[in-house]
Write a protein that holds these residues in place. Structure first.
Motif, PDB file in Angstrom:
ATOM      1  N   ALA A 395       0.864  -1.182   0.000  1.00  0.00           N
ATOM      2  CA  ALA A 395       0.000   0.000   0.000  1.00  0.00           C
ATOM      3  C   ALA A 395       0.897   1.228   0.000  1.00  0.00           C
ATOM      4  O   ALA A 395       1.705   1.415   0.924  1.00  0.00           O
ATOM      5  CB  ALA A 395      -0.921   0.009   1.215  1.00  0.00           C
ATOM      6  N   SER A 396       0.772   2.039  -1.040  1.00  0.00           N
ATOM      7  CA  SER A 396       1.670   3.181  -1.232  1.00  0.00           C
ATOM      8  C   SER A 396       0.890   4.487  -1.258  1.00  0.00           C
ATOM      9  O   SER A 396      -0.267   4.529  -1.691  1.00  0.00           O
ATOM     10  CB  SER A 396       2.436   3.036  -2.553  1.00  0.00           C
ATOM     11  OG  SER A 396       3.132   1.811  -2.615  1.00  0.00           O
ATOM     12  N   LEU A 397       1.538   5.551  -0.809  1.00  0.00           N
ATOM     13  CA  LEU A 397       0.963   6.887  -0.869  1.00  0.00           C
ATOM     14  C   LEU A 397       1.511   7.598  -2.094  1.00  0.00           C
ATOM     15  O   LEU A 397       2.727   7.712  -2.268  1.00  0.00           O
ATOM     16  CB  LEU A 397       1.303   7.681   0.391  1.00  0.00           C
ATOM     17  CG  LEU A 397       0.735   9.099   0.464  1.00  0.00           C
ATOM     18  CD1 LEU A 397      -0.789   9.085   0.487  1.00  0.00           C
ATOM     19  CD2 LEU A 397       1.277   9.836   1.686  1.00  0.00           C
ATOM     20  N   SER A 398       0.625   8.053  -2.971  1.00  0.00           N
ATOM     21  CA  SER A 398       1.049   8.774  -4.170  1.00  0.00           C
ATOM     22  C   SER A 398       0.438  10.170  -4.164  1.00  0.00           C
ATOM     23  O   SER A 398      -0.549  10.438  -3.479  1.00  0.00           O
ATOM     24  CB  SER A 398       0.636   8.014  -5.440  1.00  0.00           C
ATOM     25  OG  SER A 398      -0.770   7.898  -5.516  1.00  0.00           O
ATOM     26  N   ALA A 399       1.038  11.063  -4.942  1.00  0.00           N
ATOM     27  CA  ALA A 399       0.590  12.456  -4.962  1.00  0.00           C
ATOM     28  C   ALA A 399       0.784  13.043  -6.352  1.00  0.00           C
ATOM     29  O   ALA A 399       1.636  12.595  -7.131  1.00  0.00           O
ATOM     30  CB  ALA A 399       1.348  13.282  -3.930  1.00  0.00           C
ATOM     31  N   SER A 400      -0.027  14.073  -6.644  1.00  0.00           N
ATOM     32  CA  SER A 400       0.050  14.754  -7.929  1.00  0.00           C
ATOM     33  C   SER A 400      -0.358  16.209  -7.761  1.00  0.00           C
ATOM     34  O   SER A 400      -1.275  16.518  -7.001  1.00  0.00           O
ATOM     35  CB  SER A 400      -0.889  14.082  -8.943  1.00  0.00           C
ATOM     36  OG  SER A 400      -1.000  14.856 -10.127  1.00  0.00           O
ATOM     37  N   PRO A 401       0.287  17.129  -8.505  1.00  0.00           N
ATOM     38  CA  PRO A 401      -0.146  18.531  -8.464  1.00  0.00           C
ATOM     39  C   PRO A 401      -1.319  18.824  -9.395  1.00  0.00           C
ATOM     40  O   PRO A 401      -1.968  19.854  -9.253  1.00  0.00           O
ATOM     41  CB  PRO A 401       1.105  19.284  -8.919  1.00  0.00           C
ATOM     42  CG  PRO A 401       1.788  18.319  -9.854  1.00  0.00           C
ATOM     43  CD  PRO A 401       1.520  16.951  -9.307  1.00  0.00           C
ATOM     44  N   ASP A 402      -1.587  17.891 -10.354  1.00  0.00           N
ATOM     45  CA  ASP A 402      -2.540  18.225 -11.410  1.00  0.00           C
ATOM     46  C   ASP A 402      -3.397  17.063 -11.902  1.00  0.00           C
ATOM     47  O   ASP A 402      -4.066  17.183 -12.935  1.00  0.00           O
ATOM     48  CB  ASP A 402      -1.776  18.813 -12.603  1.00  0.00           C
ATOM     49  CG  ASP A 402      -0.700  17.862 -13.127  1.00  0.00           C
ATOM     50  OD1 ASP A 402      -0.627  16.700 -12.651  1.00  0.00           O
ATOM     51  OD2 ASP A 402       0.076  18.279 -14.003  1.00  0.00           O
ATOM     52  N   GLU A 404      -2.403  14.528 -13.340  1.00  0.00           N
ATOM     53  CA  GLU A 404      -1.806  13.911 -14.522  1.00  0.00           C
ATOM     54  C   GLU A 404      -0.380  13.415 -14.282  1.00  0.00           C
ATOM     55  O   GLU A 404       0.036  12.425 -14.891  1.00  0.00           O
ATOM     56  CB  GLU A 404      -1.837  14.894 -15.687  1.00  0.00           C
ATOM     57  CG  GLU A 404      -3.254  15.294 -16.089  1.00  0.00           C
ATOM     58  CD  GLU A 404      -3.288  16.218 -17.291  1.00  0.00           C
ATOM     59  OE1 GLU A 404      -2.316  16.200 -18.086  1.00  0.00           O
ATOM     60  OE2 GLU A 404      -4.280  16.968 -17.444  1.00  0.00           O
ATOM     61  N   GLN A 405       0.347  14.082 -13.426  1.00  0.00           N
ATOM     62  CA  GLN A 405       1.725  13.682 -13.120  1.00  0.00           C
ATOM     63  C   GLN A 405       1.766  13.161 -11.682  1.00  0.00           C
ATOM     64  O   GLN A 405       1.689  13.944 -10.743  1.00  0.00           O
ATOM     65  CB  GLN A 405       2.671  14.875 -13.280  1.00  0.00           C
ATOM     66  CG  GLN A 405       2.635  15.498 -14.666  1.00  0.00           C
ATOM     67  CD  GLN A 405       3.453  16.773 -14.728  1.00  0.00           C
ATOM     68  OE1 GLN A 405       4.692  16.734 -14.664  1.00  0.00           O
ATOM     69  NE2 GLN A 405       2.782  17.908 -14.845  1.00  0.00           N
ATOM     70  N   TRP A 406       1.877  11.839 -11.542  1.00  0.00           N
ATOM     71  CA  TRP A 406       1.817  11.195 -10.236  1.00  0.00           C
ATOM     72  C   TRP A 406       3.177  10.629  -9.865  1.00  0.00           C
ATOM     73  O   TRP A 406       3.930  10.154 -10.727  1.00  0.00           O
ATOM     74  CB  TRP A 406       0.790  10.060 -10.251  1.00  0.00           C
ATOM     75  CG  TRP A 406      -0.624  10.533 -10.316  1.00  0.00           C
ATOM     76  CD1 TRP A 406      -1.343  10.830 -11.438  1.00  0.00           C
ATOM     77  CD2 TRP A 406      -1.485  10.800  -9.209  1.00  0.00           C
ATOM     78  NE1 TRP A 406      -2.602  11.251 -11.101  1.00  0.00           N
ATOM     79  CE2 TRP A 406      -2.730  11.237  -9.736  1.00  0.00           C
ATOM     80  CE3 TRP A 406      -1.338  10.687  -7.824  1.00  0.00           C
ATOM     81  CZ2 TRP A 406      -3.803  11.572  -8.925  1.00  0.00           C
ATOM     82  CZ3 TRP A 406      -2.415  11.016  -7.016  1.00  0.00           C
ATOM     83  CH2 TRP A 406      -3.630  11.463  -7.561  1.00  0.00           C
ATOM     84  N   ARG A 407       3.479  10.681  -8.567  1.00  0.00           N
ATOM     85  CA  ARG A 407       4.678  10.010  -8.069  1.00  0.00           C
ATOM     86  C   ARG A 407       4.363   9.330  -6.741  1.00  0.00           C
ATOM     87  O   ARG A 407       3.524   9.804  -5.963  1.00  0.00           O
ATOM     88  CB  ARG A 407       5.840  10.986  -7.882  1.00  0.00           C
ATOM     89  CG  ARG A 407       5.617  12.087  -6.859  1.00  0.00           C
ATOM     90  CD  ARG A 407       6.751  13.107  -6.899  1.00  0.00           C
ATOM     91  NE  ARG A 407       6.523  14.230  -6.009  1.00  0.00           N
ATOM     92  CZ  ARG A 407       7.124  14.380  -4.815  1.00  0.00           C
ATOM     93  NH1 ARG A 407       7.976  13.467  -4.391  1.00  0.00           N
ATOM     94  NH2 ARG A 407       6.874  15.433  -4.070  1.00  0.00           N
ATOM     95  N   VAL A 408       5.017   8.206  -6.503  1.00  0.00           N
ATOM     96  CA  VAL A 408       4.861   7.497  -5.239  1.00  0.00           C
ATOM     97  C   VAL A 408       5.766   8.148  -4.204  1.00  0.00           C
ATOM     98  O   VAL A 408       6.980   8.254  -4.399  1.00  0.00           O
ATOM     99  CB  VAL A 408       5.203   6.004  -5.400  1.00  0.00           C
ATOM    100  CG1 VAL A 408       5.231   5.312  -4.046  1.00  0.00           C
ATOM    101  CG2 VAL A 408       4.175   5.330  -6.306  1.00  0.00           C
ATOM    102  N   LEU A 409       5.177   8.600  -3.096  1.00  0.00           N
ATOM    103  CA  LEU A 409       5.958   9.242  -2.038  1.00  0.00           C
ATOM    104  C   LEU A 409       6.638   8.213  -1.149  1.00  0.00           C
ATOM    105  O   LEU A 409       7.778   8.394  -0.735  1.00  0.00           O
ATOM    106  CB  LEU A 409       5.050  10.132  -1.182  1.00  0.00           C
ATOM    107  CG  LEU A 409       4.273  11.220  -1.931  1.00  0.00           C
ATOM    108  CD1 LEU A 409       3.439  12.027  -0.946  1.00  0.00           C
ATOM    109  CD2 LEU A 409       5.211  12.126  -2.704  1.00  0.00           C
TER     110      LEU A 409
END
Length: 470
Positions: A395-402, A404-409
């Motif tokens: 289970a991973s936490l991911s984030a995006s500013p928009d 469309e561009q996601w990264r796993v934190l």
């Protein structure tokens, strides 16, 4: 016998049951060497100070051990760190059904547990599903979960509450019929948006007392009430406010009919939510493999979207994408676009985006503080070439500013060294709580029936989650 006037029961039992003579074990929470047990006694309100005895033993043993209390809950200690147990509660010639529990470690705080061989809820199912989490205006947390099994009735939901931020939990009530439910708060009241059963009627009900009781639910849309026929489908997906309306994502279809189409459900936030005529549902939109950026191969389409507002103020349905067996076989999501001006207008394709964890249920929430979108996903490691869809043990936490561009934190739970057919942290429902992120997991651990047919609902707190953005 009088007709019912409520959606909630303590507990729900068939019409031919005699509840006044019954002790009901309403919650189990085993851990390493311990089992927390809670029960109801309807007669206790007429006979205060009742003495109860919890009878428990290892399944393989003949003799029971005993724990006496005047409370209606107990913590059994000194048990095997990892073992199979049978237990029941008795008092004054009355006793509960026999229940099963397996002690042992599980990540997080156990909210509720159901042993895979325990038939206590066989009228609905045998496994705990559809975790939903909400924080009430008074600060209390309420969690819900339904009891399911494939091709079973699947119509009971259990609610529990916590007054200490998730450190401990107590039974609250049960809703029947209720399946695939999402709790949300609106204008100080608690609502449940749910199905009556798989592909059943779409329902909404309201509680004015923090979930202790619910009035009769309103039917918003009728379904087929059969897993073989098309009907509404929903998981505990976010309910958000935008442009003066409440929005959430709904699917329509059935696996037996080839998959599901996508819709947005909405209502004027000033309207009576219990009046079905105030709600609007978009016409279902089917997945189209010719959309730009879609995967190659026989995709099972889209499912379980999150209603979310884009940085430009558009209302989107951000959907999971069934890409197993396709090229590429993971890390894609599809965004459909709705209309705030015409809430009944059919959705339209917007974009296919890169997204970790698309192959199992997730939610997307916008955080006003950081200006970022977050999701808790089941990431599949890149080293797992064409890994099975069952890989939900990260289970991973991911984030995006928009969006469309996601990264796993970070990985919040990583048990990738465990058997992916037996271990999973899935169908996560989460919320922001000050500096922390709280989430509920449909958890398979410690000899579940399978990764999918899980045995726990667990609670987790991510402290200072925004710090992970750095």
């Amino acid at each position: 016998m009088k007709g019912i006037t409520t959606w909630s029961f303590k507990p729900y039992k068939p019409l031919d049951f005699e509840p006044d003579e019954y002790l009901y074990i309403c919650r189990l929470a085993p851990g390493p060497g311990v089992i927390a047990v809670e029960w109801l006694d309807i007669m206790a309100k007429h006979n205060r100070g009742t003495q109860y005895t919890v009878c428990f033993k290892r399944t393989a043993d003949d003799a029971f051990s005993y724990y006496s209390t005047k409370d209606k809950h107990a913590l059994l200690t000194g048990l095997d760190s990892c073992g199979e147990y049978e237990l029941y509660v008795k008092t004054e010639g009355r006793e509960s059904e026999r229940r099963l529990a397996r002690t042992g470690f599980v990540p997080g705080m156990v909210v509720n547990y159901l042993h895979p061989d325990d038939p206590a809820y066989s009228f609905s199912g045998r496994y705990l599903c559809s975790p939903s989490l909400v924080k009430l205006p008074d600060g209390n947390l309420v969690a819900s979960m339904d009891v399911y099994a494939a091709k079973n009735p699947q119509n009971l939901t259990i609610l529990l509450s916590s007054e200490d931020g998730g450190e401990s939990w107590r039974y609250l009530t049960e809703l029947f019929p209720c399946f695939w439910g999402k709790l949300f708060v609106h204008r100080g009241a608690l609502y449940m948006l749910a199905m009556s059963t798989e592909y059943g009627d779409l329902l909404i009900g309201k509680s004015e007392d923090g979930g202790t009781t619910f009035g009769m639910p309103e039917v918003l849309f009728r379904g087929s009430c059969s897993f073989m026929e098309n009907g509404p489908h929903k998981a505990p997906m976010p309910v958000i406010s935008h442009a003066g309306r409440l929005w959430t994502a709904i699917d329509f279809g059935a696996w037996s009919k080839g998959g599901h189409a996508s819709c947005l459900l909405s209502v004027d936030e000033n309207a009576d939510l219990l009046d079905a005529s105030n709600w609007s549902l978009t016409k279902p939109l089917r997945y189209d493999s010719t959309w730009e950026g879609t995967v190659k191969g026989e995709s099972r389409g889209l499912l379980e979207g999150s209603a979310v507002v884009s940085p430009n103020g558009d209302i989107f349905d951000f959907l999971g994408y069934r890409t197993g067996g396709c090229v590429p076989d993971k890390n894609r999501a599809v965004i459909l676009k709705g209309s705030a001006e015409e809430p009944g207008k059919r959705l339209s394709f917007y974009k296919t985006v890169d997204f970790y964890g698309n192959r199992s249920k997730f939610s997307v929430l916008y955080d006003d503080v950081s200006g970022m979108y977050f999701s808790v996903v089941n990431r599949i490691k890149e080293a797992d070439a064409a890994g099975p869809e069952s890989k939900r043990n990260i289970a991973s936490l991911s984030a995006s500013p928009d969006l469309e561009q996601w990264r796993v934190l970070c990985d919040l739970l990583d048990y990738s060294n465990e058997d992916p057919e037996q271990v999973a942290f899935q169908y996560v429902d989460f919320l922001f709580d000050g500096e922390d992120l709280l989430f509920l997991s449909r958890t398979a651990f410690n000899r579940a029936a399978s990764f999918h047919d899980n045995n726990y609902i667990t609670f987790h707190r991510v402290i200072n989650f925004r710090g992970l953005l750095k």
